[in-house]
Design a protein around this motif. Structure first.
Motif, PDB file in Angstrom:
ATOM      1  N   THR A  25       0.819  -1.216   0.000  1.00  0.00           N
ATOM      2  CA  THR A  25       0.000   0.000   0.000  1.00  0.00           C
ATOM      3  C   THR A  25       0.851   1.264   0.000  1.00  0.00           C
ATOM      4  N   THR A  26       2.050   1.196   0.558  1.00  0.00           N
ATOM      5  CA  THR A  26       3.003   2.311   0.534  1.00  0.00           C
ATOM      6  C   THR A  26       4.359   1.761   0.125  1.00  0.00           C
TER       7      THR A  26
ATOM      8  N   VAL B  79       8.595  -3.721  13.333  1.00  0.00           N
ATOM      9  CA  VAL B  79       7.345  -3.782  12.586  1.00  0.00           C
ATOM     10  C   VAL B  79       6.187  -3.235  13.412  1.00  0.00           C
ATOM     11  N   ASN B  80       5.409  -2.371  12.798  1.00  0.00           N
ATOM     12  CA  ASN B  80       4.111  -1.995  13.352  1.00  0.00           C
ATOM     13  C   ASN B  80       3.043  -2.805  12.626  1.00  0.00           C
ATOM     14  N   TYR B  81       1.994  -3.171  13.332  1.00  0.00           N
ATOM     15  CA  TYR B  81       0.997  -4.041  12.709  1.00  0.00           C
ATOM     16  C   TYR B  81      -0.349  -3.918  13.392  1.00  0.00           C
TER      17      TYR B  81
ATOM     18  N   SER C 227       8.195   0.541   3.879  1.00  0.00           N
ATOM     19  CA  SER C 227       6.983   0.238   3.122  1.00  0.00           C
ATOM     20  C   SER C 227       5.870  -0.249   4.039  1.00  0.00           C
ATOM     21  N   LYS C 228       4.644  -0.159   3.525  1.00  0.00           N
ATOM     22  CA  LYS C 228       3.476  -0.680   4.210  1.00  0.00           C
ATOM     23  C   LYS C 228       2.776  -1.663   3.281  1.00  0.00           C
TER      24      LYS C 228
ATOM     25  N   THR D 186      -0.426  -5.110   3.181  1.00  0.00           N
ATOM     26  CA  THR D 186      -1.423  -5.969   3.824  1.00  0.00           C
ATOM     27  C   THR D 186      -1.119  -7.407   3.456  1.00  0.00           C
TER      28      THR D 186
ATOM     29  N   ASN E 279      -2.262  -5.586   8.526  1.00  0.00           N
ATOM     30  CA  ASN E 279      -1.708  -4.360   7.966  1.00  0.00           C
ATOM     31  C   ASN E 279      -0.374  -4.134   8.655  1.00  0.00           C
ATOM     32  N   VAL E 280       0.704  -4.140   7.904  1.00  0.00           N
ATOM     33  CA  VAL E 280       2.035  -4.053   8.488  1.00  0.00           C
ATOM     34  C   VAL E 280       2.811  -2.877   7.919  1.00  0.00           C
ATOM     35  N   GLU E 281       3.706  -2.367   8.731  1.00  0.00           N
ATOM     36  CA  GLU E 281       4.659  -1.334   8.304  1.00  0.00           C
ATOM     37  C   GLU E 281       6.053  -1.811   8.703  1.00  0.00           C
TER      38      GLU E 281
ATOM     39  N   VAL F 145       9.115  -0.778   9.638  1.00  0.00           N
ATOM     40  CA  VAL F 145       9.660   0.493  10.103  1.00  0.00           C
ATOM     41  C   VAL F 145      11.164   0.588   9.883  1.00  0.00           C
TER      42      VAL F 145
END
Length: 329
Positions: free
Chosen positions: A185-186, A201-203, A260-261, A263, A290-292, A294
């Motif tokens: 998505t990003t 990781v953010n999720y 990057s982000k 799914t 949904n993950v980023e 980082v």
């Protein structure tokens, strides 16, 4: 579906009528007391049978410790020779399908040899009480066949649900050989991690139906009404390729660039499979994350040999027979 309250009344009535005097109860060889409330026709439970039953577990003072009725589903057990008085394996063979019974297990036997584990609500001379109802009796073969069919039905349902989710949301996802679906998505052009690297990781994780079961992002957690007392809302640290996370994460994060982000749509085989996870993730659940990615913290990797255009001399092949005892599958 939970059993209606009136379903429990016959059990409690039988308990009130039949348990007023322990002297009227029968004894098992290991010292449990029991009284059968019903005498249904049919074969008695046999060794290796699989039984499905409901039970209420209580103290002498009628405090309920556990109830399968309240939990919303019965439990299953395979009948085996009794190992201790508390396993009830001496009582089950006395019953048939649809029978109910009262069983009182002496806590002095349960805690013999480890008195330090005895809770205060089970003083010496007390009993652990069970009110049982046998719902179904099956042979081991029939029980395995039923479980296999139910599992396949769940698997097929999850595959169909995942495909419907992708189609309904018009998601242009990439599907890997393992079955992982993902879409970025990003995007980012920064480095990708390698196995052995540490990533932050953010999720936010949820089921196909939209229920959020976990998040490292405070805004997402609060929006979903997710209660995580003491949780620090910050990226989690994962060493990739070490089995620290579910396989879908280990695979998916290696496909992303730092910053990057994306799914992830993770099938049960790459998540928690037939067991599920706790109360929030049922068996055979497809998971959405949904993950980023980082940050990537690279570790030292073995240098990759550069191609020089010079062919190495051919080496003589050596064929060695492997002893049968050392063969591996």
């Amino acid at each position: 579906m939970k059993k209606p309250i009136y379903f429990l009344l016959p059990l409690f009535a039988a308990f009130a009528l039949g348990a007023h005097a322990q002297s009227e109860m029968k004894h098992t060889p290991n010292g449990a007391l029991y009284q059968i409330f019903t005498g249904n026709a049919g074969d008695k439970i046999k060794q290796n049978d699989v039984i499905t039953f409901n039970f209420i577990q209580k103290t002498d003072k009628d405090s309920i410790l556990f109830s399968t009725y309240k939990a919303g589903r019965p439990v299953q057990a395979q009948i085996q020779p009794s190992q201790n008085v508390g396993d009830l394996m001496e009582v089950f063979p006395l019953l048939a399908a649809k029978d109910s019974a009262l069983v009182k297990v002496p806590t002095d036997s349960v805690f013999k040899g480890h008195e330090e584990a005895r809770p205060p609500f089970f003083p010496k001379g007390s009993y652990l009480t069970f009110i049982l109802k046998i719902e179904k009796v099956q042979s081991l073969t029939d029980a395995i066949a039923e479980k296999t069919a139910a599992a396949q039905k769940l698997k097929d349902g999850e595959v169909a649900a995942a495909n419907s989710y992708v189609a309904a949301n018009k998601i242009n996802a990439v599907t890997t050989v393992s079955g992982l679906k993902y879409f970025v998505t990003t995007p980012s052009i920064k480095r990708k991690p390698l196995a052995g690297d540490t990533v932050l990781v953010n999720y936010t994780g949820k089921l196909l139906g939209g229920k959020v079961f976990d998040s490292s992002v405070e805004a997402d957690a609060k929006s979903a009404g997710l209660e995580q007392p003491g949780r620090k809302y910050e990226p989690i640290s994962v060493v990739l390729g070490q089995g620290q996370v579910i396989p879908g994460w280990d695979e998916g994060l290696l496909l992303l660039n730092e910053g990057s982000k994306a799914t992830f749509i993770i099938p049960p085989s790459l998540a928690y499979g037939e067991k599920g996870a706790g109360q929030d993730i049922p068996p055979y659940s497809t998971l959405l994350f949904n993950v980023e990615l980082v940050k990537v913290k690279p570790t030292k990797h073995a240098p990759v040999a550069k191609k020089t255009g010079i062919k190495s001399p051919a080496k003589k092949r050596v064929y060695r027979k492997t002893p049968a005892s050392k063969k591996t599958n």
